[in-house]
Write a protein that holds these residues in place. Structure first.
Motif, PDB file in Angstrom:
ATOM      1  N   ALA A  18      -7.414   6.374  -9.006  1.00 47.80           N
ATOM      2  CA  ALA A  18      -6.392   6.080  -9.792  1.00 47.80           C
ATOM      3  C   ALA A  18      -5.118   6.911  -9.761  1.00 47.80           C
ATOM      4  O   ALA A  18      -4.501   7.160 -10.769  1.00 47.80           O
ATOM      5  N   ARG A  19      -5.389   8.006  -8.994  1.00 48.70           N
ATOM      6  CA  ARG A  19      -4.072   9.071  -8.981  1.00 48.70           C
ATOM      7  C   ARG A  19      -2.820   8.282  -8.971  1.00 48.70           C
ATOM      8  O   ARG A  19      -1.699   8.921  -9.285  1.00 48.70           O
ATOM      9  N   GLY A  20      -2.692   7.208  -8.141  1.00 51.46           N
ATOM     10  CA  GLY A  20      -1.606   6.422  -7.997  1.00 51.46           C
ATOM     11  C   GLY A  20      -0.547   6.957  -7.052  1.00 51.46           C
ATOM     12  O   GLY A  20       0.073   6.053  -6.446  1.00 51.46           O
ATOM     13  N   LYS A  21      -0.434   8.223  -6.711  1.00 51.83           N
ATOM     14  CA  LYS A  21       0.414   8.799  -5.907  1.00 51.83           C
ATOM     15  C   LYS A  21       0.105   9.954  -5.156  1.00 51.83           C
ATOM     16  O   LYS A  21      -0.865  10.926  -5.641  1.00 51.83           O
ATOM     17  N   GLY A  22       0.771  10.408  -4.374  1.00 47.28           N
ATOM     18  CA  GLY A  22       0.519  11.749  -3.685  1.00 47.28           C
ATOM     19  C   GLY A  22      -0.391  11.579  -2.362  1.00 47.28           C
ATOM     20  O   GLY A  22      -0.680  10.462  -1.943  1.00 47.28           O
ATOM     21  N   LEU A  23      -0.588  12.630  -1.658  1.00 42.59           N
ATOM     22  CA  LEU A  23      -1.182  12.810  -0.365  1.00 42.59           C
ATOM     23  C   LEU A  23      -2.630  12.052  -0.431  1.00 42.59           C
ATOM     24  O   LEU A  23      -3.013  11.379   0.483  1.00 42.59           O
ATOM     25  N   ILE A  24      -3.520  12.424  -1.479  1.00 41.67           N
ATOM     26  CA  ILE A  24      -4.807  11.739  -1.337  1.00 41.67           C
ATOM     27  C   ILE A  24      -4.718  10.379  -1.576  1.00 41.67           C
ATOM     28  O   ILE A  24      -5.451   9.779  -0.805  1.00 41.67           O
ATOM     29  N   THR A  25      -3.814   9.810  -2.181  1.00 39.57           N
ATOM     30  CA  THR A  25      -3.724   8.357  -2.350  1.00 39.57           C
ATOM     31  C   THR A  25      -3.309   7.940  -1.051  1.00 39.57           C
ATOM     32  O   THR A  25      -3.730   6.825  -0.525  1.00 39.57           O
ATOM     33  N   HIS A  26      -2.508   8.573  -0.250  1.00 37.12           N
ATOM     34  CA  HIS A  26      -1.920   8.111   1.106  1.00 37.12           C
ATOM     35  C   HIS A  26      -2.815   8.198   2.124  1.00 37.12           C
ATOM     36  O   HIS A  26      -2.952   7.391   3.035  1.00 37.12           O
ATOM     37  N   MET A  27      -3.892   8.949   1.847  1.00 36.32           N
ATOM     38  CA  MET A  27      -5.073   9.295   2.881  1.00 36.32           C
ATOM     39  C   MET A  27      -6.001   8.142   2.835  1.00 36.32           C
ATOM     40  O   MET A  27      -6.831   8.102   3.656  1.00 36.32           O
ATOM     41  N   ALA A  28      -5.922   7.334   1.586  1.00 35.14           N
ATOM     42  CA  ALA A  28      -6.884   6.320   1.455  1.00 35.14           C
ATOM     43  C   ALA A  28      -8.243   6.778   1.416  1.00 35.14           C
ATOM     44  O   ALA A  28      -9.116   5.954   2.092  1.00 35.14           O
ATOM     45  N   LEU A  29      -8.668   7.964   0.935  1.00 39.08           N
ATOM     46  CA  LEU A  29      -9.925   8.515   1.011  1.00 39.08           C
ATOM     47  C   LEU A  29     -10.892   7.784   0.289  1.00 39.08           C
ATOM     48  O   LEU A  29     -10.580   7.182  -0.753  1.00 39.08           O
TER      49      LEU A  29
END
Lengths: 160, 134
Positions: A18-29
């Motif tokens: 639910a972070r919604g933005k940022g690198l961790i979201t982009h990495m689709a972990l």
């Protein structure tokens, strides 16, 4: 150390997703396993993270970013009542060329925590090739402790 | 010495370097300076909009690789390992990195990198990177 409750694990997964933005979201972990003994996370292949024209060779930096992220998660799980957490330092060894289009698996744990500092270690391999680690890293984190944990503060905001 | 325009054209061909979105500003045989544009995908702390530590380390690694081998054709210089010290949070806005090649032998190069934002004296992170040249 006891395993954490299923409820807490679901909350942690929810918080990450639910972070919604940022690198961790982009990495689709994707979190595969979580316990206070360590965490295992999957990063799907992403051509944006490659350095070559054919897009089969991952840049080392994304592996460093992956370790840093997953150390944070391991600390969330292992340490009670952390109100803030900042990476103090990080060391990463690139053990072989990261050439594959397979998903990346990372395993990380907190091997020692004091009032102010957490110490972490982790390793990375391509899915199905655990015997051929591509990177290994260690880090230390500066912690501040408070009554409201960072975890609670972040999940409460998502409750409604 | 390779010109900046050619280096930046090389940088643009690397998918992950486009993801980082940086430009090399100056270059000589032992140094490189680059500027990275802040992007939402660089965020590590979504509450404070700080850079992810891994993005800072990646940008410093990219700048170090260019200082070691600016005229790469296929892929940037091969990294062996790194250590990074995080001194201050990286806030929303451009981030700069300066890489100094401290030793370049036949097989191994050592590079130290500094990063900063508005004040060059206020280091955000510093790192040591090794590269394999063979």
């Amino acid at each position: 150390m006891a395993d954490i409750s299923k409820e807490k694990m679901e909350q942690i997964a929810q918080m990450w997703n639910a972070r919604g933005k940022g690198l961790i979201t982009h990495m689709a972990l994707e979190i595969e396993e979580v316990s206070s003994d360590g965490v295992r996370v999957r990063m799907p292949f992403n051509p944006d993270f490659c350095v070559d024209k054919d897009q089969t060779l991952l840049h080392g930096g994304i592996l460093t970013a992956l370790l840093d992220s997953v150390f944070g998660l391991a600390n969330f799980v292992a340490i009670e009542k952390v109100s803030t957490m900042a990476t103090l330092d990080l060391r990463v060894d690139y053990l072989r060329a990261a050439r594959s289009r397979a998903d990346v698996i990372v395993n990380a744990h907190c091997f020692r925590q004091t009032r102010h500092i957490a110490f972490n270690a982790g390793s990375i391999w391509f899915d199905g090739h655990e015997e051929a680690e591509i990177a290994r890293g260690t880090a230390s984190f500066a912690l501040t402790r408070g009554d409201v944990s960072m975890f609670e503060a972040m999940t409460k905001g998502k409750a409604s | 010495m390779i010109d900046l325009q050619t280096v930046n054209a090389n940088v643009f061909r690397v998918p992950f370097f486009r993801f980082l979105n940086f430009e090399v500003q100056s270059l000589d045989s032992l140094h490189a300076v680059a500027e990275m544009t802040f992007e939402t995908r660089h965020i590590g702390n979504p509450v404070m909009d700080h850079y992810h530590g891994g993005i800072i380390a990646s940008f410093m690694e990219a700048t170090a690789a260019i200082a070691v081998h600016p005229d790469f054709t296929e892929v940037p210089a091969k990294p062996i390992n790194l250590t990074v010290d995080y001194l201050r949070p990286g806030v929303k806005g451009p981030l700069y990195a300066r890489a100094n090649v401290t030793r370049k032998g036949r097989r191994i190069a050592s590079v130290s990198v500094n990063s900063w934002q508005t004040d060059q004296e206020k280091t955000i992170a510093e790192g040591l990177y090794h590269f394999l040249l063979v």
